[in-house]
Design a protein around this motif. Structure first.
Motif, PDB file in Angstrom:
ATOM      1  N   ALA A 104       0.834  -1.204   0.000  1.00 59.29           N
ATOM      2  CA  ALA A 104       0.000   0.000   0.000  1.00 59.29           C
ATOM      3  C   ALA A 104       0.871   1.256   0.000  1.00 59.29           C
ATOM      4  O   ALA A 104       0.523   2.269  -0.615  1.00 59.29           O
ATOM      5  CB  ALA A 104      -0.926  -0.003   1.214  1.00 59.29           C
ATOM      6  N   THR A 105       2.003   1.195   0.693  1.00 56.32           N
ATOM      7  CA  THR A 105       2.960   2.312   0.655  1.00 56.32           C
ATOM      8  C   THR A 105       3.405   2.569  -0.779  1.00 56.32           C
ATOM      9  O   THR A 105       3.389   3.709  -1.263  1.00 56.32           O
ATOM     10  CB  THR A 105       4.206   1.981   1.506  1.00 56.32           C
ATOM     11  OG1 THR A 105       3.814   1.467   2.763  1.00 56.32           O
ATOM     12  CG2 THR A 105       5.070   3.215   1.684  1.00 56.32           C
ATOM     13  N   PHE A 106       3.801   1.487  -1.459  1.00 58.71           N
ATOM     14  CA  PHE A 106       4.247   1.620  -2.843  1.00 58.71           C
ATOM     15  C   PHE A 106       3.122   2.147  -3.726  1.00 58.71           C
ATOM     16  O   PHE A 106       3.348   2.987  -4.598  1.00 58.71           O
ATOM     17  CB  PHE A 106       4.713   0.268  -3.375  1.00 58.71           C
ATOM     18  CG  PHE A 106       5.942  -0.296  -2.713  1.00 58.71           C
ATOM     19  CD1 PHE A 106       6.593   0.381  -1.697  1.00 58.71           C
ATOM     20  CD2 PHE A 106       6.457  -1.518  -3.109  1.00 58.71           C
ATOM     21  CE1 PHE A 106       7.733  -0.140  -1.083  1.00 58.71           C
ATOM     22  CE2 PHE A 106       7.592  -2.053  -2.523  1.00 58.71           C
ATOM     23  CZ  PHE A 106       8.227  -1.359  -1.500  1.00 58.71           C
ATOM     24  N   ALA A 107       1.915   1.635  -3.515  1.00 68.38           N
ATOM     25  CA  ALA A 107       0.773   2.065  -4.325  1.00 68.38           C
ATOM     26  C   ALA A 107       0.510   3.560  -4.148  1.00 68.38           C
ATOM     27  O   ALA A 107       0.262   4.284  -5.122  1.00 68.38           O
ATOM     28  CB  ALA A 107      -0.471   1.257  -3.956  1.00 68.38           C
ATOM     29  N   ALA A 108       0.571   4.033  -2.891  1.00 67.45           N
ATOM     30  CA  ALA A 108       0.353   5.463  -2.636  1.00 67.45           C
ATOM     31  C   ALA A 108       1.439   6.305  -3.299  1.00 67.45           C
ATOM     32  O   ALA A 108       1.154   7.361  -3.880  1.00 67.45           O
ATOM     33  CB  ALA A 108       0.334   5.717  -1.126  1.00 67.45           C
ATOM     34  N   ALA A 109       2.683   5.834  -3.230  1.00 69.80           N
ATOM     35  CA  ALA A 109       3.793   6.574  -3.838  1.00 69.80           C
ATOM     36  C   ALA A 109       3.674   6.604  -5.355  1.00 69.80           C
ATOM     37  O   ALA A 109       3.879   7.645  -5.988  1.00 69.80           O
ATOM     38  CB  ALA A 109       5.121   5.932  -3.426  1.00 69.80           C
ATOM     39  N   VAL A 110       3.332   5.465  -5.955  1.00 71.58           N
ATOM     40  CA  VAL A 110       3.182   5.394  -7.413  1.00 71.58           C
ATOM     41  C   VAL A 110       2.027   6.277  -7.863  1.00 71.58           C
ATOM     42  O   VAL A 110       2.119   6.994  -8.864  1.00 71.58           O
ATOM     43  CB  VAL A 110       2.964   3.937  -7.869  1.00 71.58           C
ATOM     44  CG1 VAL A 110       2.613   3.878  -9.354  1.00 71.58           C
ATOM     45  CG2 VAL A 110       4.221   3.112  -7.607  1.00 71.58           C
ATOM     46  N   GLN A 128      -7.353   4.326  -5.797  1.00 70.64           N
ATOM     47  CA  GLN A 128      -6.257   3.671  -5.106  1.00 70.64           C
ATOM     48  C   GLN A 128      -6.821   2.940  -3.888  1.00 70.64           C
ATOM     49  O   GLN A 128      -7.755   3.416  -3.246  1.00 70.64           O
ATOM     50  CB  GLN A 128      -5.152   4.651  -4.711  1.00 70.64           C
ATOM     51  CG  GLN A 128      -5.554   5.741  -3.740  1.00 70.64           C
ATOM     52  CD  GLN A 128      -4.368   6.592  -3.291  1.00 70.64           C
ATOM     53  OE1 GLN A 128      -3.217   6.177  -3.357  1.00 70.64           O
ATOM     54  NE2 GLN A 128      -4.652   7.801  -2.814  1.00 70.64           N
ATOM     55  N   VAL A 129      -6.238   1.782  -3.602  1.00 70.75           N
ATOM     56  CA  VAL A 129      -6.677   0.930  -2.501  1.00 70.75           C
ATOM     57  C   VAL A 129      -5.497   0.749  -1.554  1.00 70.75           C
ATOM     58  O   VAL A 129      -4.454   0.218  -1.944  1.00 70.75           O
ATOM     59  CB  VAL A 129      -7.150  -0.440  -3.024  1.00 70.75           C
ATOM     60  CG1 VAL A 129      -7.352  -1.415  -1.876  1.00 70.75           C
ATOM     61  CG2 VAL A 129      -8.438  -0.281  -3.829  1.00 70.75           C
ATOM     62  N   LEU A 130      -5.658   1.194  -0.316  1.00 69.88           N
ATOM     63  CA  LEU A 130      -4.578   1.152   0.665  1.00 69.88           C
ATOM     64  C   LEU A 130      -5.038   0.333   1.876  1.00 69.88           C
ATOM     65  O   LEU A 130      -5.844   0.801   2.684  1.00 69.88           O
ATOM     66  CB  LEU A 130      -4.190   2.565   1.098  1.00 69.88           C
ATOM     67  CG  LEU A 130      -3.926   3.575  -0.034  1.00 69.88           C
ATOM     68  CD1 LEU A 130      -3.588   4.947   0.539  1.00 69.88           C
ATOM     69  CD2 LEU A 130      -2.815   3.095  -0.957  1.00 69.88           C
ATOM     70  N   LEU A 131      -4.525  -0.885   1.979  1.00 67.91           N
ATOM     71  CA  LEU A 131      -4.885  -1.773   3.080  1.00 67.91           C
ATOM     72  C   LEU A 131      -3.814  -1.697   4.162  1.00 67.91           C
ATOM     73  O   LEU A 131      -2.665  -2.029   3.919  1.00 67.91           O
ATOM     74  CB  LEU A 131      -5.022  -3.212   2.580  1.00 67.91           C
ATOM     75  CG  LEU A 131      -5.930  -3.432   1.360  1.00 67.91           C
ATOM     76  CD1 LEU A 131      -5.963  -4.900   0.986  1.00 67.91           C
ATOM     77  CD2 LEU A 131      -7.333  -2.903   1.615  1.00 67.91           C
ATOM     78  N   TYR A 132      -4.192  -1.233   5.338  1.00 69.47           N
ATOM     79  CA  TYR A 132      -3.299  -0.987   6.478  1.00 69.47           C
ATOM     80  C   TYR A 132      -1.908  -0.530   6.032  1.00 69.47           C
ATOM     81  O   TYR A 132      -0.915  -1.222   6.220  1.00 69.47           O
ATOM     82  CB  TYR A 132      -3.203  -2.198   7.418  1.00 69.47           C
ATOM     83  CG  TYR A 132      -3.286  -3.562   6.765  1.00 69.47           C
ATOM     84  CD1 TYR A 132      -2.162  -4.175   6.226  1.00 69.47           C
ATOM     85  CD2 TYR A 132      -4.501  -4.251   6.720  1.00 69.47           C
ATOM     86  CE1 TYR A 132      -2.232  -5.424   5.646  1.00 69.47           C
ATOM     87  CE2 TYR A 132      -4.570  -5.505   6.137  1.00 69.47           C
ATOM     88  CZ  TYR A 132      -3.433  -6.082   5.599  1.00 69.47           C
ATOM     89  OH  TYR A 132      -3.504  -7.332   5.025  1.00 69.47           O
ATOM     90  N   PRO A 133      -1.850   0.686   5.457  1.00 70.92           N
ATOM     91  CA  PRO A 133      -0.586   1.170   4.884  1.00 70.92           C
ATOM     92  C   PRO A 133       0.372   1.742   5.925  1.00 70.92           C
ATOM     93  O   PRO A 133      -0.036   2.324   6.932  1.00 70.92           O
ATOM     94  CB  PRO A 133      -1.061   2.285   3.942  1.00 70.92           C
ATOM     95  CG  PRO A 133      -2.285   2.819   4.614  1.00 70.92           C
ATOM     96  CD  PRO A 133      -2.967   1.623   5.240  1.00 70.92           C
ATOM     97  N   PHE A 134       1.670   1.583   5.666  1.00 68.31           N
ATOM     98  CA  PHE A 134       2.722   2.355   6.330  1.00 68.31           C
ATOM     99  C   PHE A 134       2.949   3.598   5.469  1.00 68.31           C
ATOM    100  O   PHE A 134       3.187   3.479   4.269  1.00 68.31           O
ATOM    101  CB  PHE A 134       4.015   1.537   6.413  1.00 68.31           C
ATOM    102  CG  PHE A 134       5.230   2.351   6.776  1.00 68.31           C
ATOM    103  CD1 PHE A 134       5.565   2.563   8.097  1.00 68.31           C
ATOM    104  CD2 PHE A 134       6.024   2.919   5.786  1.00 68.31           C
ATOM    105  CE1 PHE A 134       6.684   3.328   8.435  1.00 68.31           C
ATOM    106  CE2 PHE A 134       7.142   3.682   6.104  1.00 68.31           C
ATOM    107  CZ  PHE A 134       7.466   3.880   7.432  1.00 68.31           C
ATOM    108  N   LEU A 135       2.889   4.795   6.067  1.00 65.32           N
ATOM    109  CA  LEU A 135       2.915   6.003   5.249  1.00 65.32           C
ATOM    110  C   LEU A 135       3.868   7.082   5.731  1.00 65.32           C
ATOM    111  O   LEU A 135       3.983   8.125   5.090  1.00 65.32           O
ATOM    112  CB  LEU A 135       1.499   6.590   5.160  1.00 65.32           C
ATOM    113  CG  LEU A 135       0.471   5.708   4.431  1.00 65.32           C
ATOM    114  CD1 LEU A 135      -0.939   6.231   4.652  1.00 65.32           C
ATOM    115  CD2 LEU A 135       0.793   5.623   2.953  1.00 65.32           C
ATOM    116  N   GLN A 136       4.575   6.852   6.843  1.00 67.43           N
ATOM    117  CA  GLN A 136       5.496   7.894   7.305  1.00 67.43           C
ATOM    118  C   GLN A 136       6.542   7.296   8.236  1.00 67.43           C
ATOM    119  O   GLN A 136       6.256   6.379   9.005  1.00 67.43           O
ATOM    120  CB  GLN A 136       4.741   9.026   8.009  1.00 67.43           C
ATOM    121  CG  GLN A 136       3.884   8.595   9.189  1.00 67.43           C
ATOM    122  CD  GLN A 136       4.640   8.518  10.499  1.00 67.43           C
ATOM    123  OE1 GLN A 136       5.625   9.235  10.698  1.00 67.43           O
ATOM    124  NE2 GLN A 136       4.191   7.669  11.414  1.00 67.43           N
TER     125      GLN A 136
END
Length: 410
Positions: A199-205, A221-229
């Motif tokens: 999900a981190t990669f998906a958000a960045a892309v 975009q679909v973010l399942l329990y993402p690490f984001l910071q």
């Protein structure tokens, strides 16, 4: 011959004793250093999975120390698990998208026109994820949402450090958007997503590609329990869930640092935020702060945290982690406003829960429609167990149903 047999028997007994010792240590570790909240349903199942995972990780670490094999190679084999034994009802092909391996899943049923497409990025902290490991997840999404799913086989750290895995995902997404019709997909109905670091990669892309005018716009975009910071490792969810398996706080930071730099050191000081200078705290407090977390998520306890003195050496090691490609929550508002409709899934008993909550707030503050599903008894990695028979959790299927409903509504 008798001497050889005797040595073989002796070696077998020694191996058995070692395995018993390792299991005893793992059991002690699990019972004394982990915490399974009573609110998590099917706790015994999670306990057994955690014991098995810790046992295998310990054996892999030992094998690495005596020079048998890199621990991450063993972990990857274990995460791949047993291939699905039932027929998928899909057409599945392994392909290359501009040199990056992918696995594409097509529903066999006839469609009136071109289907929607989903780019799915496996999790695994950039170290462990693979197409094989997420075979069941991708099959489920393709079947239930009647979508063409592309699973990305990006290169893995520590052999290929950040940002190479993310760039592989960018390559795949770019190729798919440009050539969607060749795969029976409507280029205006493509969603990118993933779970955990996927999900981190998906958000960045997604942030990276929405700025490009030469590509069709991503539909969602679909973010399942993402690490984001990688700024604050003492938000309420980090404090509350630091001992909840499978993603302990120390494990999350340790593996993330391995993906970022290829090594880990000074873990305790990084977990206390000593790697962050005052100017970055001042700059990003408007986005990353416990003040922006709803009070209901602090009910299980939260103590405002004062970081120790700043360490320049730690900052030099970790500074790449403040790049939005590693920490998408740190992107500027201009990039956030361009993002498409978003589905975010968070789990109550997950150290990175608050990353999802903070990103949800940022998206909504910038006018991006968000569909949010919170699993009140969930933990990190819940959807991974879909279609794993007795290892599947009740929340695995219900969580993915919310995801497929989101895709159908785009």
């Amino acid at each position: 011959m008798e001497l050889g047999s005797t040595l073989w028997i002796l070696a077998s007994y020694i191996s058995l004793l070692i395995l018993c010792w390792v299991f005893a240590w793992v059991l002690y570790y699990d019972l004394t250093r982990t915490h399974l909240p009573t609110e998590i349903r099917q706790r015994t199942k999670l306990r057994c999975i955690t014991l098995l995972a810790t046992f295998l990780m310990t054996l892999a670490a030992g094998a690495e120390k005596i020079g048998i094999c890199n621990r991450y190679k063993i972990w990857r084999l274990a995460l791949n698990g047993i291939p699905p034994l039932t027929k998928s009802g899909l057409v599945i092909k392994d392909l290359l998208f501009d040199g990056v391996p992918v696995r594409v899943y097509w529903p066999k049923t006839k469609a009136a026109g071109n289907r929607r497409g989903v780019i799915y990025i496996p999790g695994g902290v950039g170290l462990l994820g693979s197409r094989a490991a997420y075979e069941r997840v991708c099959r489920y999404i393709a079947r239930e949402s009647d979508s063409v799913v592309v699973s990305v086989g990006y290169r893995l750290a520590p052999e290929h450090l950040y940002p190479l895995p993310v760039l592989d995902c960018c390559t795949v997404a770019t190729h798919f958007l440009k050539n969607a019709l060749d795969y029976g997909v409507d280029p205006s109905h493509i969603t990118i997503g993933g779970d955990s670091s996927g999900a981190t990669f998906a958000a960045a892309v997604c942030q990276r590609l929405t700025a490009r005018k030469d590509l069709p716009r991503l539909r969602g975009q679909v973010l399942l329990y993402p690490f984001l910071q990688a700024l604050d490792f003492n938000l309420p969810s980090y404090q509350q869930n630091h001992l909840v398996p499978p993603l302990f706080k120390k494990r999350a930071v340790k593996l993330g640092l391995m993906y970022l730099t290829g090594k880990y050191e000074n873990m305790d000081r990084i977990m206390k935020n000593a790697h962050v200078p005052k100017d970055l705290w001042s700059k990003y407090r408007k986005w990353i702060s416990a003040d922006h977390i709803p009070e209901e998520f602090k009910a299980r306890g939260y103590v405002p945290f004062e970081p120790p003195p700043f360490c320049e050496d730690l900052h030099a090691i970790c500074k790449k982690g403040f790049d939005p490609m590693f920490s998408p929550l740190l992107a500027e508002d201009e990039a956030i406003r361009r993002l498409p409709k978003t589905f975010i899934l968070t789990c109550e008993y997950d150290v990175v829960r608050d990353d999802g909550l903070l990103y949800k707030k940022r998206l909504e503050d910038n006018g991006v429609p968000v569909t949010w599903h919170h699993v009140k008894d969930g933990f990190h990695g819940i959807v991974f167990f879909i279609d794993y028979g007795p290892f599947e959790f009740q929340s695995s299927r219900s969580s993915l149903k919310h995801l497929t409903h989101f895709l159908e509504g785009l």
